[in-house]
Motif scaffolding. Sequence first.
Motif, PDB file in Angstrom:
ATOM      1  N   ILE A  41      -4.129  -5.271  -5.941  1.00 54.54           N
ATOM      2  CA  ILE A  41      -5.508  -4.960  -6.334  1.00 54.54           C
ATOM      3  C   ILE A  41      -6.421  -5.073  -5.113  1.00 54.54           C
ATOM      4  N   VAL A  42      -7.227  -4.054  -4.911  1.00 55.48           N
ATOM      5  CA  VAL A  42      -8.255  -4.037  -3.871  1.00 55.48           C
ATOM      6  C   VAL A  42      -9.622  -4.031  -4.557  1.00 55.48           C
ATOM      7  N   THR A  48      -9.531  -0.469  -6.609  1.00 49.68           N
ATOM      8  CA  THR A  48      -8.404   0.448  -6.688  1.00 49.68           C
ATOM      9  C   THR A  48      -7.126  -0.363  -6.483  1.00 49.68           C
ATOM     10  N   ILE A  49      -6.007   0.327  -6.413  1.00 48.94           N
ATOM     11  CA  ILE A  49      -4.737  -0.290  -6.025  1.00 48.94           C
ATOM     12  C   ILE A  49      -4.365   0.264  -4.656  1.00 48.94           C
ATOM     13  N   GLY A  50      -4.142  -0.645  -3.720  1.00 48.01           N
ATOM     14  CA  GLY A  50      -3.825  -0.234  -2.356  1.00 48.01           C
ATOM     15  C   GLY A  50      -3.344  -1.441  -1.573  1.00 48.01           C
ATOM     16  N   ASP A  51      -3.815  -1.581  -0.350  1.00 52.16           N
ATOM     17  CA  ASP A  51      -3.439  -2.713   0.490  1.00 52.16           C
ATOM     18  C   ASP A  51      -4.545  -3.765   0.418  1.00 52.16           C
ATOM     19  N   PRO A  52      -4.288  -4.908  -0.222  1.00 55.66           N
ATOM     20  CA  PRO A  52      -5.328  -5.916  -0.412  1.00 55.66           C
ATOM     21  C   PRO A  52      -5.872  -6.518   0.879  1.00 55.66           C
ATOM     22  N   LEU A  53      -5.136  -6.389   1.985  1.00 57.55           N
ATOM     23  CA  LEU A  53      -5.635  -6.968   3.228  1.00 57.55           C
ATOM     24  C   LEU A  53      -6.863  -6.235   3.757  1.00 57.55           C
ATOM     25  N   LEU A  54      -7.125  -5.037   3.254  1.00 56.35           N
ATOM     26  CA  LEU A  54      -8.371  -4.377   3.616  1.00 56.35           C
ATOM     27  C   LEU A  54      -9.567  -5.186   3.098  1.00 56.35           C
ATOM     28  N   ASP A  55      -9.412  -5.844   1.944  1.00 53.98           N
ATOM     29  CA  ASP A  55     -10.470  -6.718   1.442  1.00 53.98           C
ATOM     30  C   ASP A  55     -10.715  -7.897   2.376  1.00 53.98           C
TER      31      ASP A  55
END
Length: 348
Positions: A212-213, A241-248
């Motif tokens: 989860i992002v 959205t659903i993606g790479d949570p490390l962007l958060d």
Amino acid sequence: MQPDWLSPDVVDLAAVRRWGSDAGLEGPITDVSRIGGGTQNVVLRLRWDGRDLVLRRPPEHPRASSNDALLREMRMLSALAGSDVPHPGYVAGCTDTDVLGGVVFYLMEAVDGDNPGVEVGEPYRSDAAARHAAGLDTAAALARLASVDHEAVGLTGVGRPEGFLERQVPRWTKHLTSYEDIPGYPGGLLPHVDALARWLEEHRPPDAPPGIVHGDYHLNNVLLSRDSPGVAAVVDWEMTTIGDPLLDLGWLLVTWPSPGAEPPTGAALAALGDLPDPDELVAHYGTVSDRDLSAVDWYTVLAGLKFAIVIEGTHARAMAGQADPAVGQRLHESAVAALEKVAAIAGS
């Protein structure tokens, strides 16, 4: 009763009440007040059926994607029920656009907490340790969100997690170029964009397990508990959205207040000092999450590029007379500052 300041064209409380009776909410709607304003979602706090609730609907002049964003919020908050992620409890949502004249809306539980960007009370005002602990908990709350099994909670099909990182730079540089279609905006006003785009493409890490992002995770989008230092709720899920949570995590780092600089978020808390530094945030995230944090600089640079492009949109609209010029200029300066910050990280 409909307050004089609230147009029925924005939120018709009589229509909401009729809808609510089918959702199990009884009695009058009282104590209505507006939270926030401007061009963002319309957010009302109200009392209904013995409960303090918050109603969210798209902006007064909704964009084409506004209903979809609210529908994602509904689905996300509903899916997070019972998790250890601090969030407002989902109550009910209306997908029938006839009720409020073309838009969807939903109700969630009101959360009593302090917004670090506006004003904080005790224990934060008088206790440096409380401020430091609350700052660390913003990272921990984010790590708990990243640990949620999105498929197990019913979020299969949300977003496009495959190729998520690969799409980011082309998507957001194209978005920046689209501002040149706005009358009066010349383009080319943000520094380092081309160099950062090249660096990001050259150093992109391998795909990580999707999760989860939140999409806009920073101090202004959390409420701090008034009972003990920490996050009471993460709010404003419209970019989820659903993606790479490390962007958060990168987003939190790039928007984190820096000593001696105008804070892009969390101004009220930052003014009191004693917040953890970015390295502490990353380390604390790592105590909760088992995700590989070796490329955290890359995610921070990507977040800085995306953050700058997103908020530059208000500057572009302001130059066309479609937004407050002072707000547009302030956000443009924040965009430039974010790009300077991440350019230093990337060595651009």
